[in-house]
Write an enzyme that holds these catalytic residues in place. Structure first.
Site, PDB file in Angstrom:
ATOM      1  N   LYS A   1      33.224  42.455  46.482  1.00 29.48           N
ATOM      2  CA  LYS A   1      31.997  43.116  46.940  1.00 29.48           C
ATOM      3  C   LYS A   1      30.868  42.857  45.950  1.00 29.48           C
ATOM      4  CE  LYS A   1      31.692  46.589  43.759  1.00 29.48           C
ATOM      5  NZ  LYS A   1      30.748  46.587  42.675  1.00 29.48           N
TER       6      LYS A   1
ATOM      7  N   PRO B   1      36.158  36.710  40.269  1.00 25.47           N
ATOM      8  CA  PRO B   1      36.019  36.830  38.809  1.00 25.47           C
ATOM      9  C   PRO B   1      36.489  38.203  38.319  1.00 25.47           C
ATOM     10  CG  PRO B   1      34.026  35.898  39.786  1.00 25.47           C
ATOM     11  CD  PRO B   1      34.899  36.330  40.923  1.00 25.47           C
TER      12      PRO B   1
ATOM     13  N   ALA C   1      36.723  41.505  35.782  1.00 24.17           N
ATOM     14  CA  ALA C   1      35.798  42.361  35.015  1.00 24.17           C
ATOM     15  C   ALA C   1      34.363  41.884  35.205  1.00 24.17           C
ATOM     16  CB  ALA C   1      36.190  42.382  33.533  1.00 24.17           C
TER      17      ALA C   1
ATOM     18  N   GLY D   1      32.217  43.226  37.981  1.00 28.40           N
ATOM     19  CA  GLY D   1      31.372  44.070  38.824  1.00 28.40           C
ATOM     20  C   GLY D   1      31.521  43.727  40.288  1.00 28.40           C
ATOM     21  N   MET D   2      32.636  43.066  40.636  1.00 28.52           N
ATOM     22  CA  MET D   2      32.869  42.664  42.028  1.00 28.52           C
ATOM     23  C   MET D   2      34.094  43.358  42.630  1.00 28.52           C
ATOM     24  SD  MET D   2      31.887  38.657  41.929  1.00 28.52           S
ATOM     25  CE  MET D   2      31.362  38.641  43.639  1.00 28.52           C
TER      26      MET D   2
ATOM     27  N   GLY E   1      39.872  44.088  41.143  1.00 23.98           N
ATOM     28  CA  GLY E   1      41.109  44.863  41.004  1.00 23.98           C
ATOM     29  C   GLY E   1      41.244  45.886  42.127  1.00 23.98           C
ATOM     30  N   SER E   2      40.136  46.555  42.432  1.00 24.21           N
ATOM     31  CA  SER E   2      40.149  47.573  43.497  1.00 24.21           C
ATOM     32  C   SER E   2      40.462  46.937  44.841  1.00 24.21           C
ATOM     33  CB  SER E   2      38.782  48.260  43.600  1.00 24.21           C
ATOM     34  OG  SER E   2      38.440  48.864  42.386  1.00 24.21           O
ATOM     35  N   SER E   3      39.907  45.758  45.076  1.00 22.56           N
ATOM     36  CA  SER E   3      40.132  45.088  46.356  1.00 22.56           C
ATOM     37  C   SER E   3      41.584  44.630  46.475  1.00 22.56           C
ATOM     38  CB  SER E   3      39.167  43.906  46.494  1.00 22.56           C
ATOM     39  OG  SER E   3      39.214  43.413  47.798  1.00 22.56           O
TER      40      SER E   3
ATOM     41  N   ASP F   1      36.329  52.852  43.911  1.00 21.63           N
ATOM     42  CA  ASP F   1      35.906  51.794  44.846  1.00 21.63           C
ATOM     43  C   ASP F   1      36.987  51.440  45.875  1.00 21.63           C
ATOM     44  OD1 ASP F   1      33.423  51.468  43.749  1.00 21.63           O
ATOM     45  OD2 ASP F   1      33.917  49.676  42.581  1.00 21.63           O
TER      46      ASP F   1
HETATM   47  P1  ATP Z   1      34.469  47.016  39.388  1.00 25.33           P
HETATM   48  O1  ATP Z   1      33.440  46.245  40.147  1.00 25.33           O
HETATM   49  O2  ATP Z   1      35.284  47.958  40.258  1.00 25.33           O
HETATM   50  O3  ATP Z   1      33.942  47.639  38.134  1.00 25.33           O
HETATM   51  P2  ATP Z   1      35.402  44.766  37.971  1.00 25.33           P
HETATM   52  O4  ATP Z   1      35.095  43.546  38.759  1.00 25.33           O
HETATM   53  O5  ATP Z   1      34.415  45.124  36.920  1.00 25.33           O
HETATM   54  O6  ATP Z   1      35.579  45.972  38.948  1.00 25.33           O
HETATM   55  P3  ATP Z   1      38.185  44.091  37.764  1.00 25.33           P
HETATM   56  O7  ATP Z   1      38.138  42.631  37.965  1.00 25.33           O
HETATM   57  O8  ATP Z   1      38.634  44.912  38.911  1.00 25.33           O
HETATM   58  O9  ATP Z   1      36.782  44.645  37.242  1.00 25.33           O
HETATM   59  O10 ATP Z   1      39.123  44.339  36.518  1.00 25.33           O
HETATM   60  C1  ATP Z   1      38.847  45.116  35.422  1.00 25.33           C
HETATM   61  C2  ATP Z   1      40.094  45.217  34.546  1.00 25.33           C
HETATM   62  O11 ATP Z   1      41.210  45.646  35.330  1.00 25.33           O
HETATM   63  C3  ATP Z   1      40.481  43.891  33.919  1.00 25.33           C
HETATM   64  O12 ATP Z   1      40.400  44.038  32.540  1.00 25.33           O
HETATM   65  C4  ATP Z   1      41.914  43.612  34.358  1.00 25.33           C
HETATM   66  O13 ATP Z   1      42.786  43.275  33.311  1.00 25.33           O
HETATM   67  C5  ATP Z   1      42.395  44.903  35.016  1.00 25.33           C
HETATM   68  N1  ATP Z   1      43.119  44.630  36.279  1.00 25.33           N
HETATM   69  C6  ATP Z   1      44.205  45.260  36.700  1.00 25.33           C
HETATM   70  N2  ATP Z   1      44.623  44.774  37.874  1.00 25.33           N
HETATM   71  C7  ATP Z   1      43.783  43.797  38.233  1.00 25.33           C
HETATM   72  C8  ATP Z   1      43.707  42.911  39.341  1.00 25.33           C
HETATM   73  N3  ATP Z   1      44.598  42.930  40.321  1.00 25.33           N
HETATM   74  N4  ATP Z   1      42.690  42.032  39.380  1.00 25.33           N
HETATM   75  C9  ATP Z   1      41.758  42.025  38.384  1.00 25.33           C
HETATM   76  N5  ATP Z   1      41.805  42.833  37.306  1.00 25.33           N
HETATM   77  C10 ATP Z   1      42.801  43.711  37.214  1.00 25.33           C
END
Ligand code: ATP
Length: 291
Positions: free
Chosen positions: A11, A95, A97, A99-100, A103-105, A137
């Protein structure tokens, strides 16, 4: 059913406002979420060996309970009394960490996939109620599309899809912690708040210009001074024909919205040539409608 495939879409936030910090430390948000055509693939398979067995092609990701997929699967299987095991194969493209909500998806896709694989019959609302225990999220990621997201992210109102557009999504090679961003946000000092209501109206009118005119993310007040590369990418995108450009979520990913595909492709090339970002995509809104 023995095996199922699920796509986990990334997202972006086309608008992100923070209204206040609650006494429990959570932030009350008002944001517009939008899925884009960048996705991870999950294959879920029933196994006779109990437990959750995750494999991934991404070397840096944990495959134990630190991974949100394992946490989501454990929660659901525990709650529903599933004794069998499951193998999950994750192909990672979103990518990390960034902001997309990668992990939540993934966690949301795991919940949807398990529901189908073990024929659990959970409603969307039930999956969302489970998901929110693991991340604000996740309820959005269960359904995706275009949504107004309020509360801590769990109060969702569907909005009309935006008109078709070309997007450049660029993740600079820096790590920005979500905790750092929210921890350094001074909500009471914010001068400008994005016009989220106006953006919802622009979506209803199908006006891409109206949407682009209202793009804003209050978290940039923390990340842009700390990481100037974010502003550099935004500037370049706008110089090269983006209607507008913005950081997504807590960053550092930046996206630009274009009507011309060639301009989008040239912008992606320029970002790469200038070494501003390591991960660059030319993509689209996932649910866009032709205008
Ligand atoms: P958001 O937009 O919700 O803040 P994000 O894009 O910033 O998410 P993610 O990619 O979801 O961050 O990941 C953040 C942290 O969660 C990473 O440091 C990673 O090690 C951990 N993590 C745990 N499970 C996953 C997964 N399935 N995919 C990506 N990261 C994961």
């Amino acid at each position: 059913m023995q095996q199922i495939r699920e796509r986990a879409y990334a997202k972006i936030n086309i608008g992100l406002d923070v209204l206040r910090r609650r006494p429990d430390g959570y932030h009350e948000v008002k944001m517009i979420m939008q899925t884009v055509d960048i996705y991870d693939d999950l294959i879920l398979e029933r196994t006779s060996e109990p437990g959750i067995h995750l494999q991934t092609d991404h070397e840096e990701l944990p495959t134990n309970t630190d991974n949100l997929i394992c946490r989501a699967a454990a929660l659901m299987m525990e709650e529903k009394g599933i004794r069998e095991g499951v193998k999950v194969i994750l192909t990672k493209r979103i990518p990390i960490a960034a902001g997309m909500a990668g992990g939540s998806s993934d966690a949301a896709a795991a919940l949807r996939g398990l529901n189908a694989l073990f024929d659990m019959g959970c409603s969307v609302e039930e999956l969302q109620r489970l998901g929110v225990k693991l991340g604000a999220d996740i309820p959005y990621c269960i359904v995706g599309g275009t949504m107004l997201s309020e509360g801590i992210g769990e109060i969702l109102t569907p909005l009309p899809a935006p008109p078709d557009a070309h997007l450049v999504v660029a993740k600079p090679d820096i790590n920005v912690s979500t905790a750092f961003v929210y921890g350094n946000l001074h909500v009471e000092r914010l001068q400008d708040h994005p016009d989220i209501e106006g953006m919802a109206q622009a979506l209803s009118e199908g006006s891409l210009q109206g949407i682009c005119d209202r793009m804003g993310n209050v978290l940039e007040t923390v990340t842009v001074p700390a990481y100037p590369v974010i502003e550099n990418i935004k500037d370049l995108m706008r110089e090269m024909g983006a209607h507008n450009a913005l950081m997504s979520g807590s960053g550092p990913t930046v996206f630009g919205i274009f009507t011309d595909k060639k301009q989008a492709e040239l912008t992606a090339e320029a970002i790469e040539k200038q070494g501003l970002a390591g991960q660059i995509f030319v993509t689209n809104f996932h649910n866009a409608k032709s205008n």
